[in-house]
Design a protein around this motif. Structure first.
Motif: not given
Length: 222
Positions: A106-114, A126-137
């Protein structure tokens, strides 16, 4: 190549022939002094090697397996260095390591997103209907926060399981488990910002963390 070096280095260390490399020599000394279990070192190397393909975890169990074979394995080795060989301490270490692996993800997520990478468990996304692109944006809609809530909740469950063994864990195991203070601090902070993993406050130094560490150490609790 780096993983292969360390795999061979560990094999040589246990044959009393460590490579002439500073870290390997110190590891050899620790192995000799504390009779460290070779299996835990090899598990760390094997799991790190498997994780080099830079893909998201398929499910939360896969993330927990990674954490067990890396973070928990390090805790097992730390317990051995403290002279603790106890089944209750091992059970606690297993759950703390899994919690640490989840919180680290979790802590590393913003870094990975960058770097346009998302490693969060795909089944929960998938359970919540969230794509990788939602996180990237860096979307902050409720379903995105629900993904983070579910993952953080699993870390909290592991911490609670670890604490359920506390009455039976030898006191000299405590230094190995004080990392729970930092894990709890992050989970508390992310709850305060409604599980917005991108919130700036999550990346600020926690000024009270040393005090909390001191109090837990004084109370001999984790």
């Amino acid at each position: 190549m780096r993983m292969q070096f360390w795999r061979k280095a560990v094999e040589d260390i246990y044959c009393d022939n460590p490579p002439h490399q500073p870290v390997a020599i110190e590891l050899w000394k620790a192995v000799k002094k504390h009779q460290l279990t070779k299996m835990w070192l090899m598990k760390i190397i094997d799991e790190r090697e498997k994780n080099l393909d830079d893909r998201a975890y398929r499910n939360i169990q896969e993330l927990e397996t990674y954490a067990e074979n890396t973070q928990s394995a390090l805790l097992y080795l730390t317990l051995e260095m403290l002279g603790v060989r106890d089944i209750h301490a091992d059970h606690a270490a297993s759950h703390i390591g899994k919690a640490q692996g989840i919180v680290t993800c979790l802590r590393a997520t913003p870094y990975h997103i960058s770097r346009r990478k998302v490693f969060l468990p795909m089944d929960i996304c998938m359970l919540h209907g969230v794509s990788q692109e939602d996180f990237i944006r860096c979307h902050q809609e409720k379903n995105v926060r629900d993904v983070i809530y579910d993952i953080a909740s699993q870390a909290h469950v592991h911490l609670e399981h670890a604490r359920s063994f506390s009455r039976n864990v030898p006191g000299k195991a405590l230094p190995a488990f004080l990392c729970t203070v930092a894990l709890e601090d992050y989970l508390h902070k992310i709850q305060k910002v409604d599980f917005n993993v991108f919130h700036p406050s999550l990346h600020k130094k926690s000024v009270l963390l040393p005090l909390h560490l001191y109090i837990r150490s004084w109370k001999k609790t984790y």
